[in-house]
Scaffold this motif. Structure first.
Motif, mmCIF file in Angstrom:
data_model
loop_
_atom_site.group_PDB
_atom_site.id
_atom_site.type_symbol
_atom_site.label_atom_id
_atom_site.label_comp_id
_atom_site.label_asym_id
_atom_site.label_seq_id
_atom_site.Cartn_x
_atom_site.Cartn_y
_atom_site.Cartn_z
ATOM 1 N N LEU A 158 39.675 73.906 76.041
ATOM 2 C CA LEU A 158 38.655 73.766 75.002
ATOM 3 C C LEU A 158 38.744 72.402 74.332
ATOM 4 C CD1 LEU A 158 36.453 75.117 73.181
ATOM 5 C CD2 LEU A 158 38.334 75.802 71.669
ATOM 6 N N VAL A 159 37.607 71.727 74.197
ATOM 7 C CA VAL A 159 37.546 70.449 73.507
ATOM 8 C C VAL A 159 37.261 70.707 72.032
ATOM 9 C CG1 VAL A 159 36.388 68.230 73.332
ATOM 10 C CG2 VAL A 159 36.732 69.276 75.570
ATOM 11 N N LYS A 160 38.246 70.455 71.198
ATOM 12 C CA LYS A 160 38.090 70.683 69.773
ATOM 13 C C LYS A 160 37.133 69.646 69.185
ATOM 14 C CE LYS A 160 40.713 71.019 65.458
ATOM 15 N NZ LYS A 160 42.061 70.900 64.836
ATOM 16 N N PRO A 161 36.102 70.088 68.433
ATOM 17 C CA PRO A 161 35.166 69.130 67.842
ATOM 18 C C PRO A 161 35.867 68.199 66.847
ATOM 19 C CG PRO A 161 34.268 71.364 67.780
ATOM 20 C CD PRO A 161 35.716 71.494 68.176
ATOM 21 N N THR A 162 35.576 66.930 66.933
ATOM 22 C CA THR A 162 36.048 65.929 65.979
ATOM 23 C C THR A 162 34.851 65.448 65.174
ATOM 24 O OG1 THR A 162 37.820 65.206 67.459
ATOM 25 C CG2 THR A 162 37.153 63.673 65.732
ATOM 26 N N PRO A 163 34.885 65.571 63.854
ATOM 27 C CA PRO A 163 33.727 65.199 63.036
ATOM 28 C C PRO A 163 33.237 63.781 63.326
ATOM 29 C CG PRO A 163 35.371 66.313 61.688
ATOM 30 C CD PRO A 163 36.004 66.080 63.037
ATOM 31 N N ASP A 164 31.936 63.646 63.556
ATOM 32 C CA ASP A 164 31.238 62.366 63.732
ATOM 33 C C ASP A 164 31.570 61.645 65.034
ATOM 34 O OD1 ASP A 164 30.317 62.943 61.172
ATOM 35 O OD2 ASP A 164 31.838 61.684 60.213
ATOM 36 N N ALA A 165 32.462 62.180 65.856
ATOM 37 C CA ALA A 165 32.799 61.528 67.124
ATOM 38 C C ALA A 165 31.777 61.906 68.193
ATOM 39 C CB ALA A 165 34.199 61.935 67.570
ATOM 40 N N TYR A 166 31.772 61.125 69.264
ATOM 41 C CA TYR A 166 30.995 61.473 70.451
ATOM 42 C C TYR A 166 31.949 61.766 71.598
ATOM 43 C CZ TYR A 166 26.580 60.034 68.358
ATOM 44 O OH TYR A 166 25.484 59.956 67.551
ATOM 45 N N ILE A 167 31.601 62.772 72.383
ATOM 46 C CA ILE A 167 32.371 63.095 73.581
ATOM 47 C C ILE A 167 31.699 62.410 74.763
ATOM 48 C CG2 ILE A 167 33.129 64.940 75.124
ATOM 49 C CD1 ILE A 167 33.093 66.778 72.637
ATOM 50 N N ILE A 168 32.486 61.665 75.526
ATOM 51 C CA ILE A 168 31.979 60.898 76.663
ATOM 52 C C ILE A 168 32.565 61.471 77.943
ATOM 53 C CG2 ILE A 168 31.684 58.590 77.631
ATOM 54 C CD1 ILE A 168 30.723 58.881 74.689
ATOM 55 N N ASN A 169 31.723 61.642 78.946
ATOM 56 C CA ASN A 169 32.274 61.949 80.262
ATOM 57 C C ASN A 169 31.620 61.086 81.323
ATOM 58 O OD1 ASN A 169 30.108 64.206 79.749
ATOM 59 N ND2 ASN A 169 30.341 64.204 81.970
ATOM 60 N N ILE A 170 32.459 60.607 82.245
ATOM 61 C CA ILE A 170 31.931 59.874 83.385
ATOM 62 C C ILE A 170 31.354 60.888 84.361
ATOM 63 C CG2 ILE A 170 33.494 57.929 83.095
ATOM 64 C CD1 ILE A 170 35.160 59.099 85.393
ATOM 65 N N CYS A 171 30.327 60.476 85.076
ATOM 66 C CA CYS A 171 29.583 61.423 85.917
ATOM 67 C C CYS A 171 29.680 61.024 87.389
ATOM 68 C CB CYS A 171 28.137 61.492 85.449
ATOM 69 S SG CYS A 171 27.972 61.842 83.677
ATOM 70 N N ASP A 172 28.944 61.732 88.209
ATOM 71 C CA ASP A 172 29.057 61.577 89.658
ATOM 72 C C ASP A 172 28.822 60.142 90.134
ATOM 73 O OD1 ASP A 172 29.571 64.257 89.872
ATOM 74 O OD2 ASP A 172 27.617 64.814 90.680
ATOM 75 N N ILE A 173 27.844 59.457 89.516
ATOM 76 C CA ILE A 173 27.520 58.106 89.989
ATOM 77 C C ILE A 173 28.691 57.161 89.785
ATOM 78 C CG2 ILE A 173 26.086 56.084 89.476
ATOM 79 C CD1 ILE A 173 23.718 57.964 89.141
ATOM 80 N N ILE A 174 29.381 57.261 88.657
ATOM 81 C CA ILE A 174 30.545 56.403 88.428
ATOM 82 C C ILE A 174 31.667 56.770 89.395
ATOM 83 C CG2 ILE A 174 32.403 55.911 86.784
ATOM 84 C CD1 ILE A 174 30.338 55.629 84.628
ATOM 85 N N GLN A 175 31.783 58.039 89.744
ATOM 86 C CA GLN A 175 32.769 58.415 90.751
ATOM 87 C C GLN A 175 32.483 57.693 92.072
ATOM 88 O OE1 GLN A 175 33.807 62.576 91.177
ATOM 89 N NE2 GLN A 175 34.213 62.349 93.372
ATOM 90 N N VAL A 176 31.213 57.667 92.462
ATOM 91 C CA VAL A 176 30.844 56.993 93.709
ATOM 92 C C VAL A 176 31.019 55.485 93.575
ATOM 93 C CG1 VAL A 176 28.961 56.534 95.330
ATOM 94 C CG2 VAL A 176 29.266 58.834 94.388
ATOM 95 N N TRP A 177 30.495 54.885 92.491
ATOM 96 C CA TRP A 177 30.653 53.441 92.287
ATOM 97 C C TRP A 177 32.121 53.019 92.359
ATOM 98 C CZ3 TRP A 177 26.920 53.041 87.523
ATOM 99 C CH2 TRP A 177 25.601 52.840 87.980
ATOM 100 N N SER A 178 32.988 53.846 91.756
ATOM 101 C CA SER A 178 34.414 53.502 91.698
ATOM 102 C C SER A 178 35.140 53.842 93.001
ATOM 103 C CB SER A 178 35.090 54.234 90.535
ATOM 104 O OG SER A 178 35.275 55.613 90.821
ATOM 105 N N ASN A 179 34.422 54.435 93.954
ATOM 106 C CA ASN A 179 35.022 54.854 95.229
ATOM 107 C C ASN A 179 36.196 55.806 94.993
ATOM 108 O OD1 ASN A 179 34.694 54.709 98.064
ATOM 109 N ND2 ASN A 179 36.445 53.309 98.242
#
Length: 367
Positions: free
Chosen positions: A265-286
């Protein structure tokens, strides 16, 4: 379609699993566990060194790049603070979102999506062929957005998607458009940091987003009488480049930890943004970085609201590993694919159950 009230009534009037609408029921191995593991390990990263008013300090920026790289490699997720996005603007948007979803189903369906123009409101999305316990409102970053008519690689026709104009709450569209501008600024800062962490030029990814197909989504997860059977969103990986998530204090986002494959579980942090890299970055990064599976659980008492921004390239962007990261010791692990064709295929699978497996990036993996 079921209204949110009908959701609750239809579930609460039934007492056995066999009487629950099977469309919402996850397979046994994918149901949430009663015990919760909290994701204290997900990195929290301070972006203040790159804020506009910050005095440039190469050491601080280098440290930030290393933190981003470590987070991408070890988790695929991280949270950012001191990101520069106006808190008052975010609060206005969150309040407007709640007002929009509080309307009657009839009013929300006035800006409903369809299979021709899949933006606007809907409450029947499926993930992995199981219906999600949520309702959403989608809004394009660029209006109009051009997209392939079909996923057929030999069909060159392009259609135009456009945004609905919700009449309530007042100024909703204006607030959304202002917020999207802030999301794009933050997304490009993050892309530069990710590029540097991979050892390529900071602006390396910029060319892919000239005619972007990005969009913002408003999620509402109503209370669910059967949180041990249903999910707000089933397990999945995001198909685009980057996701920037604003969530409320209720919580429910779970990430599959890479080290042991446990749901955390990702605990909410006030005013923060949660970032996740997605499939395209996985491919770009090989495969240097991995797009990580995640899901959303529901609860019996509280509504949950979240607002993800999905950064996607232009429809004609060809996605393949970056040439700078390919060599004899590290050959390309993916064959190229066109983002627009891939995206149209994914969007089409959201309306109803499919007879075949949905398209994934591993279908482009080279043996």
């Amino acid at each position: 379609m079921l209204t949110l009230l009908m959701f609750v009534i239809s579930f609460s009037n039934r007492t056995t699993m066999g009487e629950v609408d099977p469309a919402f029921v996850q397979d046994q191995q994918h149901r949430p566990k009663l015990s919760i593991i909290e994701a204290k390990g997900i990195p929290e990263i301070d972006l203040s060194p790159i804020l506009p008013h910050a005095a440039p300090d190469q050491y601080d920026i280098d440290t930030l790049v290393k933190e981003i790289g470590t987070a991408c490699k070890e988790w695929g997720f991280f949270q950012v603070t001191n990101h520069g996005v106006s808190l008052s603007l975010r609060q206005k948007l969150e309040e407007a979102s709640r007002k929009f979803f509080a309307q009657s189903l009839e009013d929300k369906k006035k800006v409903g999506r369809d299979e021709i123009n899949p933006t606007g409101y809907y409450d029947t999305e499926h993930t992995k062929n199981v219906r999600d316990w949520k309702e959403v409102f989608d809004f394009l970053s660029k209006d109009p957005t051009f997209i392939p008519l079909t996923s057929d690689e030999f069909d060159n026709r392009v259609i135009q998607w456009s945004n609905p104009s919700p009449q309530y709450p007042p100024q909703f569209r204006i607030i959304i458009e202002e917020y999207i501008e802030e999301m794009e600024k933050l997304a490009y800062k993050l892309l530069e940091l990710i590029a540097l962490s991979l050892g390529v030029e900071a602006k390396r990814f910029e060319e892919f987003f000239k005619d972007q197909t990005s969009f913002i989504r408003f999620n509402h997860y109503p209370p669910c009488p059967y949180p041990h059977l249903a999910l707000g969103v089933g397990r999945h990986k995001d198909a685009g480049a980057l996701t920037i998530l604003a969530q409320d204090d209720v919580g429910g986002l779970e990430v599959k930890r890479k080290t042991d494959q446990e749901w955390v579980l990702v605990k909410p942090t006030p005013d923060a943004y949660i970032i996740n890299i997605c499939d395209i970055i996985q491919v770009w990064s090989n495969d240097v970085y991995e797009s990580v599976e995640h899901r959303v659980t529901v609860n019996t008492k509280k509504d949950r609201f979240s607002i993800p921004f999905f950064l996607n390239p232009g429809h004609d962007a060809e996605i393949k590993p970056l040439e700078e990261l390919i060599n004899e010791q590290n050959p390309s692990k993916y064959r190229p694919y066109k983002w627009g064709k891939f995206f149209v295929h994914k969007i089409g699978s959201n309306f109803k159950k499919q007879d075949v497996e949905n398209l994934q990036i591993y279908h482009y993996k080279l043996s």
